[in-house]
Design an enzyme around this catalytic site. Structure first.
Site, mmCIF file in Angstrom:
data_model
loop_
_atom_site.group_PDB
_atom_site.id
_atom_site.type_symbol
_atom_site.label_atom_id
_atom_site.label_comp_id
_atom_site.label_asym_id
_atom_site.label_seq_id
_atom_site.Cartn_x
_atom_site.Cartn_y
_atom_site.Cartn_z
ATOM 1 N N ARG A 81 0.799 -1.184 -0.153
ATOM 2 C CA ARG A 81 0.094 0.031 -0.020
ATOM 3 C C ARG A 81 0.662 1.185 -0.008
ATOM 4 O O ARG A 81 0.324 2.380 -0.231
ATOM 5 C CB ARG A 81 -1.050 0.049 1.344
ATOM 6 C CG ARG A 81 -2.219 -0.944 1.007
ATOM 7 C CD ARG A 81 -3.096 -1.177 1.771
ATOM 8 N NE ARG A 81 -2.762 -1.840 3.276
ATOM 9 C CZ ARG A 81 -2.816 -1.566 4.474
ATOM 10 N NH1 ARG A 81 -4.067 -0.504 4.860
ATOM 11 N NH2 ARG A 81 -2.518 -2.193 5.656
ATOM 12 N N THR B 16 3.880 -14.136 9.828
ATOM 13 C CA THR B 16 5.019 -13.883 10.828
ATOM 14 C C THR B 16 5.493 -15.056 11.380
ATOM 15 O O THR B 16 6.697 -14.916 12.138
ATOM 16 C CB THR B 16 4.148 -13.008 11.822
ATOM 17 O OG1 THR B 16 3.090 -13.609 12.124
ATOM 18 C CG2 THR B 16 3.801 -11.401 11.002
ATOM 19 N N ASN C 213 44.874 32.599 6.632
ATOM 20 C CA ASN C 213 43.922 33.340 6.028
ATOM 21 C C ASN C 213 43.730 32.836 4.434
ATOM 22 O O ASN C 213 44.542 33.018 3.797
ATOM 23 C CB ASN C 213 44.156 34.718 6.159
ATOM 24 C CG ASN C 213 42.955 35.530 5.658
ATOM 25 O OD1 ASN C 213 41.946 35.634 6.519
ATOM 26 N ND2 ASN C 213 42.863 35.974 4.615
ATOM 27 N N ALA D 85 47.456 37.948 -4.776
ATOM 28 C CA ALA D 85 46.058 37.777 -5.288
ATOM 29 C C ALA D 85 46.217 37.479 -6.767
ATOM 30 O O ALA D 85 47.190 38.193 -7.310
ATOM 31 C CB ALA D 85 45.146 38.993 -4.880
#
Ligand code: UD1
Ligand code: CA
Length: 463
Positions: A22, A85, A382, A428
């Protein structure tokens, strides 16, 4: 004084072979999830809380998928055909050939059953010296469940809905499908089962009358909370029970001194732990083995899966997986720890930073827009905005090591394998392809050229 005989060893057996027709799903029912944990995972989390070290799952439909979902301490037995079961539990007989303790039989689709209820049931079982104890509850609408047949209050048997007489259908005490039994006695009763009933199945429930006939003590332990024993058969039931779970978990953590700002939008898995005075904002999902320290804050719409956070950690709207974060560190907004991130104390991971398989030393920072993969970053280093570790050459992953106090300039491209010494700088915009010694500056960018008057000339402007 208690002796080992009063406290027999317990093995858990979980019924998880059913298909769950279901649900209308390709996924076996027990693998559908509540709060990031499969239904079966919820049951196993309860078993872990009871400190029962051994469990066997009976698998059938989607056996390989179910097996793959299980932790190493859970073994499996396959039930090839679902013949009932009782037949399911018969499948564990070879695996428990030499076992002479108790078995606790649970269903993989009953996720809210608590360790407290099971522990109380176990005490009742011991106190009564029972061969079998059933967990039962009273339901105003018992339709569909097995009914508990008692005479003068004493359990005689269980009759299934489809086999029940009109009078028996009036019984409101139902079988929750949870059993604690002396294994050798149950095993003997299982061997006598037949399938001559309305469903043509071998019913585990028929062992009750069998044991009663043999003069064994069988008791029903009645729990006052039917929600705990609710099973799931449809997706509607799944989401309804999920909402109930969510409310109960939030109530639990609120009582533990954790602020859950918006219980109805917060998901906290069953294996999660949270320290006092931590605040969980709205829309947060805490999944798996996530452990959060005290006085931390998990910001709105964050998702944490298997993440360990120290105290005083602050997270804003971020996605964290399989990672560790020490005290005082702040993360986000919009950061991603993709697995194997190990962040020291007072680290700062800012917006649009992705970290994978990398260690950050104490006080290191990557405040904006970066990808750090397979990197070891020293303390107080950093990492500038736009830094990318090029850790993958299309075939293999390579490591990047950045020393303590190093300064990686914005938009650095770090081609791994690479080592940047402590206190070194990269300029950079550099592409860094070879190691940078301690304390050095590395420039890896084209020299800028300036052509005076070029633009004015192009536009035909004369000054
Ligand atoms: C069972 C009980 C019923 C009880 C109800 C509680 C029996 C005969 N009846 O009924 O008394 O009120 O549970 O929910 O036991 N399973 C297997 N293999 C099988 C059959 C079932 O692993 O061959 C598993 C299912 O996947 C499920 C559990 O056992 O997890 C219960 O099976 P289900 O068919 O749902 O039993 P019910 O008819 O609900
Ligand atoms: Ca059923």
């Amino acid at each position: 004084m208690s002796s080992p005989a009063d406290h027999p060893e317990v093995t858990v057996v979980v019924l998880a072979a059913g298909k769950g027709t279901r649900m209308r799903s390709q996924l076996p029912k027990v693998l559908h999830q509540i709060a990031g944990e499969s239904l079966l995972g919820h049951v196993l989390a309860t078993v872990e809380r009871m400190e029962i070290p051994r469990a066997i799952a009976i698998v059938g439909h989607g056996a390989n998928l179910v097996r793959a979902s299980l932790p190493a301490w859970v073994s499996t037995v396959e039930q090839r055909e679902q013949l009932g079961t009782g037949h399911a539990v018969q499948q564990v007989v070879p695996a428990l050939a030499d076992f002479d303790g108790d078995v606790l039989i649970l269903s993989g689709d009953v996720p809210l059953l608590s360790a407290e209820t099971l522990t109380a049931m176990r005490s009742a079982h011991r106190d009564a010296g029972a061969a079998l104890t059933l967990l039962t509850t009273e339901l105003s609408n018992p339709t569909g469940y097995g009914r508990i047949v008692r005479e003068s209050g004493i359990v005689q048997g269980i009759v299934e809905q489809k086999d029940a007489s009109a009078a028996q259908r009036e019984i409101t005490e139902i079988n929750a499908g949870v059993y604690l039994a002396d294994w050798s006695k149950l095993k003997a009763a299982l061997a006598t089962l037949s399938n001559s009933n309305a469903q043509g199945e071998y019913y585990l429930t028929d062992t009750v009358a069998r044991l009663v006939d043999q003069g064994e003590v069988v008791i029903g332990y009645v729990t006052p909370d039917p929600t705990e024993v609710s099973g799931i058969n449809t997706r509607a039931e799944l989401v309804a029970l999920a909402a109930e779970y969510q409310k109960r978990r939030a109530d639990y953590w609120l009582a533990q001194g954790v602020t859950i700002e918006s219980p109805s939008t917060t998901w906290i898995g069953p294996r999660v732990s949270i320290g006092e005075d931590t605040v969980i904002e709205q829309g947060v999902a805490l999944y798996g083995m996530t452990r959060i320290g005290a006085e931390s804050r998990v910001g709105a719409f964050s998702r944490l899966q298997n993440v360990e956070l120290g105290n005083h950690v602050e997270i804003r709207q971020s996605d964290l997986e399989d990672s560790r974060v020490d005290e005082g560190t702040t993360i986000g907004p919009f950061a991603r720890l993709r697995g194997g991130a190990d962040l020291g104390r007072n680290v700062r991971i800012g917006n649009f930073v992705e970290v994978k398989g990398s260690r950050f030393g104490d006080g290191a920072k990557a405040a904006h827009l970066a990808y750090l993969g397979d990197a070891t970053i020293g303390s107080k280093a950093n990492i500038g905005a736009g830094t990318i570790t090029c850790n993958y050459d299309g075939t293999r992953k390579h490591p990047t090591t950045i020393g303590d106090g190093a300064f990686i300039g914005s938009n650095s491209t770090l081609v791994a394998p690479l080592t940047i010494g402590s206190h070194a700088y990269t300029a950079a915009g550099s592409t860094i392809v070879s190691d940078v010694p301690e304390g050095a500056l590395a420039l890896g960018r084209a020299k800028q050229a300036v052509k005076e008057g070029w633009a004015l000339q192009r536009k035909g402007i004369t000054k």
